[in-house]
Write an enzyme that holds these catalytic residues in place. Structure first.
Site, PDB file in Angstrom:
ATOM      1  N   GLY A   1       0.721  -1.200   0.046  1.00  0.00           N
ATOM      2  CA  GLY A   1      -0.224  -0.196  -0.115  1.00  0.00           C
ATOM      3  C   GLY A   1       0.971   1.215   0.097  1.00  0.00           C
TER       4      GLY A   1
ATOM      5  CD  GLN B   1      -4.562   9.463   5.047  1.00  0.00           C
ATOM      6  OE1 GLN B   1      -5.163   8.248   5.536  1.00  0.00           O
ATOM      7  NE2 GLN B   1      -4.794  10.512   6.001  1.00  0.00           N
TER       8      GLN B   1
ATOM      9  CB  ILE C   1      -2.955  -2.799  -6.151  1.00  0.00           C
ATOM     10  CG1 ILE C   1      -3.650  -1.495  -5.890  1.00  0.00           C
ATOM     11  CG2 ILE C   1      -2.874  -3.598  -5.239  1.00  0.00           C
ATOM     12  CD1 ILE C   1      -4.903  -1.352  -5.233  1.00  0.00           C
TER      13      ILE C   1
ATOM     14  CB  ILE D   1      -2.668  -7.067   0.627  1.00  0.00           C
ATOM     15  CG1 ILE D   1      -2.351  -7.748   1.888  1.00  0.00           C
ATOM     16  CG2 ILE D   1      -4.204  -6.574   0.590  1.00  0.00           C
ATOM     17  CD1 ILE D   1      -1.968  -6.529   3.037  1.00  0.00           C
TER      18      ILE D   1
ATOM     19  CE1 TYR E   1     -10.355   1.590   8.398  1.00  0.00           C
ATOM     20  CE2 TYR E   1     -10.938   2.433  10.458  1.00  0.00           C
ATOM     21  CZ  TYR E   1     -10.087   2.384   9.609  1.00  0.00           C
ATOM     22  OH  TYR E   1      -8.714   3.093   9.802  1.00  0.00           O
TER      23      TYR E   1
HETATM   24  N1  SER Z   1      -9.203   7.971   9.405  1.00  0.00           N
HETATM   25  C1  SER Z   1      -9.776   6.600   9.649  1.00  0.00           C
HETATM   26  C2  SER Z   1     -11.118   6.914   8.981  1.00  0.00           C
HETATM   27  O1  SER Z   1     -11.758   7.861   9.069  1.00  0.00           O
HETATM   28  C3  SER Z   1      -9.743   6.208  10.816  1.00  0.00           C
HETATM   29  O2  SER Z   1      -8.951   5.498  11.314  1.00  0.00           O
HETATM   30  O3  SER Z   1     -11.822   5.936   8.260  1.00  0.00           O
END
Ligand code: SER
Length: 317
Positions: free
Chosen positions: A8, A12, A35, A55, A143
């Site tokens: 990656g 960011q 990628i 990955i 997430y």
């Molecule tokens: N910066 C991330 C998000 O907002 C949180 O770790 O998804």
């Protein structure tokens, strides 16, 4: 000498971490994994080796580790929180399937692994103020579910197989280099772009919603220092709370107005991002990271704001 694979590397965090690690360990020792469709460009491409490393493809990870004799993997592949809600299956495939692939390669080839966790690993039942290191983690986003799973799987590989896994729970990360995209904390990056462009900022997060944030230089230092730290002092591994500042939209807006008089902000409700933000802590307690490996942030909101505005003006104007 460290030989590092960054999975990656054009994202960011990766785009900045790759350059920083090349400066420390020597360019040829840091391999930028990317990628197709997210190829490295400019300095990132010219300054050192790069390889296609998806990955979700364990063979590609193993091939890169073998080719470059890698001893440390930074696993930075992830979908951020809001976009992961739109693509939960892909978020699991990358966040958990990808981590499993990485840990298996690390087990076989004896690599250390850094995998970021996040404030997103907490949920509505977590104490919101001064959130402790060891506490309830029942996130409601995919997430967060991938991050808690990642913390536990990483600890398991350390305990069961002796893989040197280490990580931190990153706050929202703010930087002027690569845009985040798809996160709940992204507003705190976007607001600086609007300020510099002279646009009214449309804020998706309500006034009074506090979240931990961190300036990228501190985050990069944390990712490097934890992998360099003396493991004998660790009581935890995956993942350490780290913190530097916590604010709501009003506080960051007012801080920017000190340097950009007349800057305007209006609120535009975003139910998905607001619900996610409401479920996350207001501020983390990072005592364990401070005590166990000497974590200390350098940037506060004022120092970050001055630096962001300076660099964005140079970039955009
Ligand atoms: N910066 C991330 C998000 O907002 C949180 O770790 O998804």
């Amino acid at each position: 000498m460290k030989k590092v694979l960054i999975i990656g590397a054009t994202g960011q965090i990766g785009s900045e971490l790759t350059m920083k690690l090349r400066g420390i360990y020597g360019s040829s020792n840091i391999v930028a994994g990317y990628i197709p469709g997210a190829e490295p460009k400019g300095e990132l491409k010219e300054s050192g080796p790069s390889e296609i490393v998806d990955i979700t493809n364990a063979e590609q990870i193993a091939a890169a580790v073998e080719k470059y004799d890698i001893d440390t993997i930074y696993n930075l592949a992830a979908l951020l929180s809001a976009v992961a809600e739109v693509k939960p299956q892909l978020a699991w495939k990358i966040g958990v399937g990808g981590l499993y692939n990485t840990l298996e390669v690390a087990r076989e080839k004896n690599c250390a692994v850094f995998t970021p966790s996040s404030i997103g690993s907490f949920g509505p039942d977590t104490p919101h103020d001064h959130t402790p290191q060891d506490t309830i983690q029942r996130p409601q986003t995919i997430y967060g579910v991938t991050k808690v799973t990642g913390e536990m799987l990483s600890d398991y590989y350390a305990r069961r197989f002796g893989v040197d896994t280490r990580s931190v729970r990153f706050p929202g990360l703010i930087s002027y280099v690569a845009p985040p995209g798809g996160g709940t904390t992204d507003y705190a990056v976007d607001i600086y772009y609007s300020a510099v462009k002279g646009e009214t900022f449309k804020c998706p997060i309500k006034a009074g919603t506090f979240m931990d944030m961190m300036y990228m230089p501190d985050a990069l230092r944390a990712a490097i220092e934890i992998m360099e730290a003396d493991i004998t002092k660790f009581k935890h591994r995956n993942s350490f709370n780290i913190a530097s500042m916590s604010f709501d939209p009003e506080i960051i807006y007012n801080k920017i107005c000190e340097y950009v008089p007349g800057f305007k902000m209006e609120y535009v409700h975003d139910p998905l991002r607001q619900a996610i933000a409401d479920s996350w802590p207001d501020s983390l307690d990072d005592t364990c990271a401070r005590e166990e490996w000497g974590w200390k942030p350098e940037y506060d909101l004022d120092a970050m704001t001055q630096d962001m505005l300076k660099h964005l003006r140079a970039k955009l104007l």
